[in-house]
Design an enzyme around this catalytic site. Structure first.
Site, PDB file in Angstrom:
ATOM      1  N   LYS A 112       0.833  -1.214   0.000  1.00 32.85           N
ATOM      2  CA  LYS A 112       0.000   0.000   0.000  1.00 32.85           C
ATOM      3  C   LYS A 112       0.866   1.263   0.000  1.00 32.85           C
ATOM      4  CE  LYS A 112      -4.477  -1.585   1.535  1.00 32.85           C
ATOM      5  NZ  LYS A 112      -5.663  -1.419   2.362  1.00 32.85           N
ATOM      6  N   LYS A 193      -4.671  -9.815  -5.385  1.00 32.70           N
ATOM      7  CA  LYS A 193      -5.907 -10.138  -4.685  1.00 32.70           C
ATOM      8  C   LYS A 193      -6.981  -9.083  -4.984  1.00 32.70           C
ATOM      9  CE  LYS A 193      -6.374  -7.969  -0.228  1.00 32.70           C
ATOM     10  NZ  LYS A 193      -7.792  -7.573  -0.340  1.00 32.70           N
ATOM     11  N   LYS A 196     -10.976  -3.707  -2.378  1.00 34.38           N
ATOM     12  CA  LYS A 196     -11.887  -2.569  -2.495  1.00 34.38           C
ATOM     13  C   LYS A 196     -11.188  -1.357  -3.077  1.00 34.38           C
ATOM     14  CE  LYS A 196     -13.544  -3.207   1.891  1.00 34.38           C
ATOM     15  NZ  LYS A 196     -12.430  -2.741   2.678  1.00 34.38           N
TER      16      LYS A 196
HETATM   17  P1  ATP Z   1      -8.746  -2.455   0.998  1.00 32.40           P
HETATM   18  O1  ATP Z   1      -8.292  -2.523  -0.430  1.00 32.40           O
HETATM   19  O2  ATP Z   1      -9.318  -1.130   1.367  1.00 32.40           O
HETATM   20  O3  ATP Z   1      -7.699  -2.942   1.981  1.00 32.40           O
HETATM   21  P2  ATP Z   1     -10.000  -5.041   1.115  1.00 32.40           P
HETATM   22  O4  ATP Z   1     -10.809  -5.512  -0.031  1.00 32.40           O
HETATM   23  O5  ATP Z   1      -8.635  -5.614   1.278  1.00 32.40           O
HETATM   24  O6  ATP Z   1      -9.990  -3.460   1.086  1.00 32.40           O
HETATM   25  P3  ATP Z   1     -10.488  -5.144   3.972  1.00 32.40           P
HETATM   26  O7  ATP Z   1     -11.488  -4.229   4.580  1.00 32.40           O
HETATM   27  O8  ATP Z   1      -9.049  -4.764   4.086  1.00 32.40           O
HETATM   28  O9  ATP Z   1     -10.869  -5.330   2.431  1.00 32.40           O
HETATM   29  O10 ATP Z   1     -10.682  -6.603   4.541  1.00 32.40           O
HETATM   30  C1  ATP Z   1     -11.930  -7.039   5.064  1.00 32.40           C
HETATM   31  C2  ATP Z   1     -11.955  -8.548   5.169  1.00 32.40           C
HETATM   32  O11 ATP Z   1     -12.058  -9.124   3.856  1.00 32.40           O
HETATM   33  C3  ATP Z   1     -10.695  -9.164   5.789  1.00 32.40           C
HETATM   34  O12 ATP Z   1     -11.084 -10.266   6.585  1.00 32.40           O
HETATM   35  C4  ATP Z   1      -9.901  -9.646   4.599  1.00 32.40           C
HETATM   36  O13 ATP Z   1      -9.036 -10.719   4.914  1.00 32.40           O
HETATM   37  C5  ATP Z   1     -11.025 -10.075   3.670  1.00 32.40           C
HETATM   38  N1  ATP Z   1     -10.606  -9.990   2.260  1.00 32.40           N
HETATM   39  C6  ATP Z   1     -10.188  -8.882   1.626  1.00 32.40           C
HETATM   40  N2  ATP Z   1      -9.915  -9.153   0.344  1.00 32.40           N
HETATM   41  C7  ATP Z   1     -10.153 -10.474   0.168  1.00 32.40           C
HETATM   42  C8  ATP Z   1     -10.048 -11.353  -0.955  1.00 32.40           C
HETATM   43  N3  ATP Z   1      -9.637 -10.904  -2.125  1.00 32.40           N
HETATM   44  N4  ATP Z   1     -10.374 -12.663  -0.775  1.00 32.40           N
HETATM   45  C9  ATP Z   1     -10.803 -13.122   0.432  1.00 32.40           C
HETATM   46  N5  ATP Z   1     -10.914 -12.341   1.530  1.00 32.40           N
HETATM   47  C10 ATP Z   1     -10.599 -11.024   1.403  1.00 32.40           C
HETATM   48 MG    MG Z   2      -7.386  -4.902   2.842  1.00 27.55          MG
END
Ligand code: ATP
Ligand code: MG
Length: 332
Positions: A112, A193, A196
Protein backbone atom coordinates in the site's frame (compact mmCIF):
# COMPACT_ATOMS: atom_id res chain seq x y z
CA UNK A 1 -18.22 -18.23 28.98
CA UNK A 2 -18.39 -18.51 25.17
CA UNK A 3 -15.23 -17.83 23.17
CA UNK A 4 -15.38 -14.36 21.68
CA UNK A 5 -15.07 -13.70 17.94
CA UNK A 6 -13.94 -10.38 16.50
CA UNK A 7 -13.50 -9.27 12.90
CA UNK A 8 -13.84 -6.12 10.81
CA UNK A 9 -14.07 -4.58 7.37
CA UNK A 10 -12.82 -1.15 6.31
CA UNK A 11 -15.37 1.28 4.85
CA UNK A 12 -12.81 2.09 2.16
CA UNK A 13 -14.84 1.30 -0.97
CA UNK A 14 -17.43 -1.08 -2.35
CA UNK A 15 -17.63 -4.45 -0.64
CA UNK A 16 -16.83 -7.23 -3.10
CA UNK A 17 -17.29 -10.99 -3.31
CA UNK A 18 -13.77 -11.49 -1.87
CA UNK A 19 -14.83 -9.70 1.34
CA UNK A 20 -18.00 -11.75 1.38
CA UNK A 21 -16.39 -15.15 0.83
CA UNK A 22 -13.24 -14.45 2.88
CA UNK A 23 -14.98 -12.82 5.83
CA UNK A 24 -18.70 -12.01 5.98
CA UNK A 25 -20.08 -15.40 4.92
CA UNK A 26 -18.08 -17.12 7.66
CA UNK A 27 -19.07 -14.55 10.28
CA UNK A 28 -22.67 -15.42 9.58
CA UNK A 29 -21.98 -19.16 9.67
CA UNK A 30 -20.24 -19.18 13.05
CA UNK A 31 -22.07 -16.36 14.82
CA UNK A 32 -24.27 -18.53 17.04
CA UNK A 33 -21.38 -20.72 18.19
CA UNK A 34 -19.61 -17.76 19.80
CA UNK A 35 -20.08 -14.31 21.24
CA UNK A 36 -19.45 -12.29 18.10
CA UNK A 37 -18.40 -8.68 17.53
CA UNK A 38 -18.27 -7.40 13.95
CA UNK A 39 -16.74 -4.01 13.35
CA UNK A 40 -16.68 -1.33 10.68
CA UNK A 41 -13.07 -0.29 11.07
CA UNK A 42 -13.21 3.34 10.00
CA UNK A 43 -9.99 4.28 11.81
CA UNK A 44 -8.24 1.76 9.55
CA UNK A 45 -9.87 3.22 6.43
CA UNK A 46 -8.31 6.66 7.08
CA UNK A 47 -4.79 5.21 6.93
CA UNK A 48 -5.18 6.28 3.30
CA UNK A 49 -7.16 9.41 2.38
CA UNK A 50 -10.95 9.02 2.33
CA UNK A 51 -13.38 11.69 1.24
CA UNK A 52 -15.25 12.51 4.51
CA UNK A 53 -18.70 12.59 2.93
CA UNK A 54 -18.16 9.29 1.15
CA UNK A 55 -16.68 7.71 4.27
CA UNK A 56 -19.74 8.67 6.32
CA UNK A 57 -22.01 7.07 3.72
CA UNK A 58 -19.85 3.94 3.41
CA UNK A 59 -19.96 3.33 7.16
CA UNK A 60 -23.76 3.14 7.05
CA UNK A 61 -23.70 1.08 3.88
CA UNK A 62 -21.45 -1.47 5.58
CA UNK A 63 -23.68 -1.76 8.64
CA UNK A 64 -26.61 -2.50 6.32
CA UNK A 65 -24.56 -4.99 4.30
CA UNK A 66 -23.48 -6.88 7.42
CA UNK A 67 -27.14 -7.25 8.39
CA UNK A 68 -28.24 -8.07 4.84
CA UNK A 69 -25.60 -10.80 4.68
CA UNK A 70 -27.20 -12.39 7.72
CA UNK A 71 -25.54 -10.99 10.84
CA UNK A 72 -28.21 -11.21 13.52
CA UNK A 73 -27.99 -8.05 15.63
CA UNK A 74 -29.99 -9.64 18.44
CA UNK A 75 -27.14 -12.05 18.93
CA UNK A 76 -24.01 -10.46 17.39
CA UNK A 77 -22.78 -6.93 17.99
CA UNK A 78 -22.19 -4.61 15.05
CA UNK A 79 -20.08 -1.61 15.99
CA UNK A 80 -18.23 1.28 14.38
CA UNK A 81 -14.62 1.36 15.56
CA UNK A 82 -14.40 5.13 16.10
CA UNK A 83 -17.43 5.07 18.39
CA UNK A 84 -15.42 3.08 20.95
CA UNK A 85 -12.41 5.25 21.90
CA UNK A 86 -10.70 2.36 23.71
CA UNK A 87 -9.53 0.98 20.33
CA UNK A 88 -7.23 3.95 19.84
CA UNK A 89 -6.29 4.08 23.52
CA UNK A 90 -5.14 0.47 23.64
CA UNK A 91 -3.42 0.88 20.26
CA UNK A 92 -1.09 3.46 21.81
CA UNK A 93 -0.12 1.13 24.65
CA UNK A 94 0.57 -1.65 22.17
CA UNK A 95 2.54 0.71 19.90
CA UNK A 96 4.94 1.17 22.77
CA UNK A 97 5.76 -2.55 22.92
CA UNK A 98 6.02 -3.05 19.14
CA UNK A 99 9.40 -2.83 17.38
CA UNK A 100 9.27 -0.76 14.16
CA UNK A 101 11.05 -3.59 12.32
CA UNK A 102 8.03 -5.88 12.85
CA UNK A 103 5.81 -3.32 11.13
CA UNK A 104 8.15 -2.56 8.25
CA UNK A 105 8.12 -6.25 7.33
CA UNK A 106 4.36 -6.36 6.71
CA UNK A 107 3.56 -7.08 3.06
CA UNK A 108 0.35 -4.99 3.10
CA UNK A 109 2.34 -1.98 4.35
CA UNK A 110 4.86 -2.45 1.57
CA UNK A 111 2.26 -2.86 -1.16
CA UNK A 112 0.00 0.00 0.00
CA UNK A 113 2.90 2.37 0.73
CA UNK A 114 4.09 2.28 -2.90
CA UNK A 115 0.68 3.54 -4.06
CA UNK A 116 0.93 6.69 -1.90
CA UNK A 117 2.73 9.94 -2.70
CA UNK A 118 3.54 10.41 0.97
CA UNK A 119 3.23 7.50 3.35
CA UNK A 120 1.26 8.36 6.48
CA UNK A 121 2.45 6.94 9.79
CA UNK A 122 -1.01 5.36 10.14
CA UNK A 123 -0.24 2.97 7.30
CA UNK A 124 2.74 1.64 9.23
CA UNK A 125 0.81 1.54 12.52
CA UNK A 126 -2.18 -0.23 10.95
CA UNK A 127 -1.40 -3.73 12.32
CA UNK A 128 -0.96 -2.35 15.86
CA UNK A 129 -4.44 -0.84 15.71
CA UNK A 130 -5.68 -4.16 14.39
CA UNK A 131 -4.04 -5.98 17.30
CA UNK A 132 -5.77 -3.51 19.64
CA UNK A 133 -9.16 -4.17 17.98
CA UNK A 134 -8.83 -7.88 18.68
CA UNK A 135 -7.10 -7.84 22.07
CA UNK A 136 -9.50 -5.18 23.38
CA UNK A 137 -12.30 -7.76 23.36
CA UNK A 138 -10.09 -10.67 24.45
CA UNK A 139 -11.18 -12.38 21.23
CA UNK A 140 -10.18 -16.03 20.86
CA UNK A 141 -11.09 -16.39 17.17
CA UNK A 142 -10.64 -13.97 14.27
CA UNK A 143 -12.31 -15.06 11.01
CA UNK A 144 -10.53 -13.28 8.12
CA UNK A 145 -9.28 -13.77 4.58
CA UNK A 146 -5.82 -15.10 3.85
CA UNK A 147 -4.35 -11.61 3.31
CA UNK A 148 -4.79 -10.87 7.02
CA UNK A 149 -2.88 -13.95 8.18
CA UNK A 150 0.38 -12.03 8.60
CA UNK A 151 -1.32 -9.26 10.59
CA UNK A 152 -2.90 -11.86 12.86
CA UNK A 153 0.48 -13.43 13.54
CA UNK A 154 1.76 -9.99 14.44
CA UNK A 155 -1.21 -9.46 16.77
CA UNK A 156 -0.21 -12.64 18.59
CA UNK A 157 3.42 -11.49 18.78
CA UNK A 158 2.33 -8.15 20.22
CA UNK A 159 0.03 -9.83 22.76
CA UNK A 160 2.81 -12.22 23.75
CA UNK A 161 5.29 -9.42 24.18
CA UNK A 162 2.90 -7.37 26.30
CA UNK A 163 2.02 -10.41 28.42
CA UNK A 164 5.67 -11.28 28.99
CA UNK A 165 6.63 -7.69 29.87
CA UNK A 166 3.67 -6.89 32.10
CA UNK A 167 2.05 -10.20 33.04
CA UNK A 168 -0.87 -12.18 31.58
CA UNK A 169 -3.28 -9.61 30.16
CA UNK A 170 -4.51 -10.70 26.73
CA UNK A 171 -6.15 -13.81 25.29
CA UNK A 172 -4.13 -15.21 22.34
CA UNK A 173 -6.28 -14.83 19.22
CA UNK A 174 -6.50 -17.64 16.68
CA UNK A 175 -6.80 -17.04 12.92
CA UNK A 176 -9.80 -18.71 11.26
CA UNK A 177 -9.63 -18.93 7.45
CA UNK A 178 -12.35 -20.38 5.20
CA UNK A 179 -11.35 -23.61 3.41
CA UNK A 180 -12.42 -22.19 0.02
CA UNK A 181 -12.49 -18.49 -0.91
CA UNK A 182 -9.82 -17.31 1.55
CA UNK A 183 -8.09 -15.41 -1.22
CA UNK A 184 -10.19 -14.33 -4.20
CA UNK A 185 -8.07 -12.78 -6.91
CA UNK A 186 -8.79 -9.77 -9.14
CA UNK A 187 -10.92 -10.76 -12.13
CA UNK A 188 -8.88 -8.47 -14.39
CA UNK A 189 -5.56 -9.70 -12.99
CA UNK A 190 -5.51 -13.03 -11.15
CA UNK A 191 -2.02 -12.34 -9.82
CA UNK A 192 -3.29 -9.68 -7.38
CA UNK A 193 -5.91 -10.14 -4.68
CA UNK A 194 -9.35 -8.59 -5.20
CA UNK A 195 -9.39 -5.33 -3.19
CA UNK A 196 -11.89 -2.57 -2.49
CA UNK A 197 -9.26 0.06 -3.02
CA UNK A 198 -8.02 -1.32 -6.36
CA UNK A 199 -8.92 0.64 -9.49
CA UNK A 200 -10.17 -0.89 -12.74
CA UNK A 201 -13.69 -1.47 -14.09
CA UNK A 202 -13.42 -5.26 -14.34
CA UNK A 203 -11.46 -5.89 -11.15
CA UNK A 204 -14.19 -7.02 -8.80
CA UNK A 205 -17.84 -7.93 -8.38
CA UNK A 206 -19.46 -5.62 -5.83
CA UNK A 207 -22.09 -6.99 -3.46
CA UNK A 208 -24.49 -4.33 -4.71
CA UNK A 209 -23.74 -4.75 -8.44
CA UNK A 210 -26.75 -5.38 -10.68
CA UNK A 211 -27.13 -8.80 -12.34
CA UNK A 212 -26.23 -7.34 -15.74
CA UNK A 213 -23.11 -5.71 -14.30
CA UNK A 214 -22.11 -8.98 -12.62
CA UNK A 215 -22.54 -10.91 -15.90
CA UNK A 216 -20.50 -8.32 -17.77
CA UNK A 217 -17.59 -8.33 -15.28
CA UNK A 218 -17.40 -12.11 -15.01
CA UNK A 219 -17.66 -12.66 -18.77
CA UNK A 220 -14.66 -10.33 -19.15
CA UNK A 221 -12.56 -12.10 -16.49
CA UNK A 222 -9.00 -12.90 -17.51
CA UNK A 223 -8.43 -16.61 -18.15
CA UNK A 224 -5.65 -18.12 -20.28
CA UNK A 225 -5.00 -19.40 -23.79
CA UNK A 226 -6.55 -22.85 -23.20
CA UNK A 227 -10.12 -23.34 -24.43
CA UNK A 228 -11.60 -25.41 -21.60
CA UNK A 229 -11.20 -26.38 -17.94
CA UNK A 230 -8.36 -28.84 -17.32
CA UNK A 231 -7.97 -29.58 -13.60
CA UNK A 232 -4.42 -30.85 -14.13
CA UNK A 233 -3.32 -27.55 -15.70
CA UNK A 234 -5.40 -24.81 -14.08
CA UNK A 235 -4.32 -21.26 -14.87
CA UNK A 236 -4.77 -18.73 -12.04
CA UNK A 237 -7.73 -16.95 -13.66
CA UNK A 238 -9.69 -20.17 -14.17
CA UNK A 239 -8.77 -21.45 -10.70
CA UNK A 240 -10.11 -18.19 -9.30
CA UNK A 241 -13.44 -18.47 -11.13
CA UNK A 242 -13.80 -22.05 -9.90
CA UNK A 243 -13.02 -20.93 -6.34
CA UNK A 244 -15.73 -18.25 -6.54
CA UNK A 245 -18.25 -20.83 -7.72
CA UNK A 246 -17.24 -23.44 -5.14
CA UNK A 247 -17.29 -21.01 -2.23
CA UNK A 248 -20.80 -19.81 -3.09
CA UNK A 249 -22.19 -23.24 -4.02
CA UNK A 250 -20.42 -25.08 -1.18
CA UNK A 251 -19.65 -28.00 -3.48
CA UNK A 252 -17.09 -30.67 -2.68
CA UNK A 253 -13.92 -30.93 -4.80
CA UNK A 254 -15.11 -34.10 -6.57
CA UNK A 255 -18.42 -32.42 -7.50
CA UNK A 256 -16.47 -29.50 -8.96
CA UNK A 257 -14.25 -31.80 -10.98
CA UNK A 258 -16.98 -33.89 -12.48
CA UNK A 259 -19.15 -30.89 -13.31
CA UNK A 260 -16.53 -28.55 -14.76
CA UNK A 261 -13.89 -30.85 -16.33
CA UNK A 262 -13.64 -30.04 -20.03
CA UNK A 263 -16.15 -27.17 -19.83
CA UNK A 264 -15.41 -24.31 -22.22
CA UNK A 265 -14.45 -21.05 -20.50
CA UNK A 266 -17.47 -19.18 -21.89
CA UNK A 267 -19.83 -21.69 -20.28
CA UNK A 268 -17.83 -21.73 -17.05
CA UNK A 269 -18.14 -17.95 -16.80
CA UNK A 270 -21.89 -18.06 -17.42
CA UNK A 271 -22.35 -20.59 -14.63
CA UNK A 272 -20.15 -18.63 -12.23
CA UNK A 273 -22.11 -15.44 -12.96
CA UNK A 274 -25.48 -17.13 -12.36
CA UNK A 275 -24.24 -18.72 -9.12
CA UNK A 276 -23.03 -15.33 -7.83
CA UNK A 277 -26.27 -13.60 -8.86
CA UNK A 278 -28.42 -16.25 -7.16
CA UNK A 279 -26.70 -15.45 -3.85
CA UNK A 280 -26.41 -11.69 -4.21
CA UNK A 281 -29.97 -10.97 -5.35
CA UNK A 282 -31.62 -11.97 -2.02
CA UNK A 283 -28.85 -10.14 -0.13
CA UNK A 284 -29.56 -6.99 -2.18
CA UNK A 285 -33.28 -7.33 -1.50
CA UNK A 286 -32.65 -7.43 2.26
CA UNK A 287 -30.22 -4.51 1.90
CA UNK A 288 -32.97 -2.39 0.31
CA UNK A 289 -35.38 -3.25 3.12
CA UNK A 290 -32.83 -2.44 5.83
CA UNK A 291 -31.75 0.88 4.34
CA UNK A 292 -35.38 1.97 4.03
CA UNK A 293 -35.34 2.41 7.82
CA UNK A 294 -32.30 4.49 8.88
CA UNK A 295 -33.45 4.63 12.50
CA UNK A 296 -33.20 0.85 12.66
CA UNK A 297 -29.48 0.99 11.75
CA UNK A 298 -28.80 3.59 14.44
CA UNK A 299 -30.66 1.44 16.94
CA UNK A 300 -28.55 -1.62 16.10
CA UNK A 301 -25.32 0.36 16.50
CA UNK A 302 -26.41 1.85 19.82
CA UNK A 303 -27.58 -1.46 21.27
CA UNK A 304 -24.34 -3.13 20.17
CA UNK A 305 -22.09 -0.47 21.67
CA UNK A 306 -23.98 -0.60 24.94
CA UNK A 307 -23.45 -4.36 24.98
CA UNK A 308 -19.70 -4.42 24.25
CA UNK A 309 -18.38 -1.18 25.77
CA UNK A 310 -17.92 -2.67 29.25
CA UNK A 311 -15.55 -5.29 27.77
CA UNK A 312 -13.47 -2.55 26.14
CA UNK A 313 -13.28 -0.37 29.24
CA UNK A 314 -12.33 -3.25 31.50
CA UNK A 315 -9.52 -4.40 29.15
CA UNK A 316 -8.09 -0.89 28.94
CA UNK A 317 -8.33 -0.56 32.70
CA UNK A 318 -6.45 -3.85 33.11
CA UNK A 319 -3.75 -2.89 30.56
CA UNK A 320 -3.27 0.48 32.29
CA UNK A 321 -2.94 -1.18 35.66
CA UNK A 322 -0.43 -3.69 34.30
CA UNK A 323 1.67 -0.90 32.76
CA UNK A 324 1.51 1.27 35.87
CA UNK A 325 -0.46 4.03 34.16
CA UNK A 326 -2.85 6.12 36.22
CA UNK A 327 -6.35 4.81 36.73
CA UNK A 328 -8.99 5.82 39.26
CA UNK A 329 -8.58 2.40 40.89
CA UNK A 330 -4.79 2.55 41.11
CA UNK A 331 -3.65 2.08 44.68
CA UNK A 332 -1.15 4.71 45.77
P1 ATP B 1 -8.75 -2.46 1.00
O1 ATP B 1 -8.29 -2.52 -0.43
O2 ATP B 1 -9.32 -1.13 1.37
O3 ATP B 1 -7.70 -2.94 1.98
P2 ATP B 1 -10.00 -5.04 1.11
O4 ATP B 1 -10.81 -5.51 -0.03
O5 ATP B 1 -8.63 -5.61 1.28
O6 ATP B 1 -9.99 -3.46 1.09
P3 ATP B 1 -10.49 -5.14 3.97
O7 ATP B 1 -11.49 -4.23 4.58
O8 ATP B 1 -9.05 -4.76 4.09
O9 ATP B 1 -10.87 -5.33 2.43
O10 ATP B 1 -10.68 -6.60 4.54
C1 ATP B 1 -11.93 -7.04 5.06
C2 ATP B 1 -11.96 -8.55 5.17
O11 ATP B 1 -12.06 -9.12 3.86
C3 ATP B 1 -10.69 -9.16 5.79
O12 ATP B 1 -11.08 -10.27 6.58
C4 ATP B 1 -9.90 -9.65 4.60
O13 ATP B 1 -9.04 -10.72 4.91
C5 ATP B 1 -11.02 -10.08 3.67
N1 ATP B 1 -10.61 -9.99 2.26
C6 ATP B 1 -10.19 -8.88 1.63
N2 ATP B 1 -9.91 -9.15 0.34
C7 ATP B 1 -10.15 -10.47 0.17
C8 ATP B 1 -10.05 -11.35 -0.96
N3 ATP B 1 -9.64 -10.90 -2.12
N4 ATP B 1 -10.37 -12.66 -0.78
C9 ATP B 1 -10.80 -13.12 0.43
N5 ATP B 1 -10.91 -12.34 1.53
C10 ATP B 1 -10.60 -11.02 1.40
MG1 MG C 1 -7.39 -4.90 2.84
Amino acid sequence: MKTRVFSGVQPSGNLHIGNYLGALKNWVRIQYDYESIYCIVDLHAVTVFQDPKELRAKIRELVALFLAAGIDPKHSSVIVQSSVPEHAELAWMLTCVTPVGWLERMTQYKSKAVTQETVGDGLLQYPVLMAADILLYQAGIVPVGDDQRQHLELSRDIAQRFNSLYGETFVMPETRLPSVGARIMGLDDPSTKMSKSAKGANHSVGLLDSPSQIRKTIMRATTDSNPAVDFDHLGPGVANLLAVFQAFAEWRDDQMRSHFSGMRYGDLKKQVAEMVISHLEPLQQRYREITADPAYLDGVLKESVDRIRPIATSTVELAKQRMGLYTANTAA
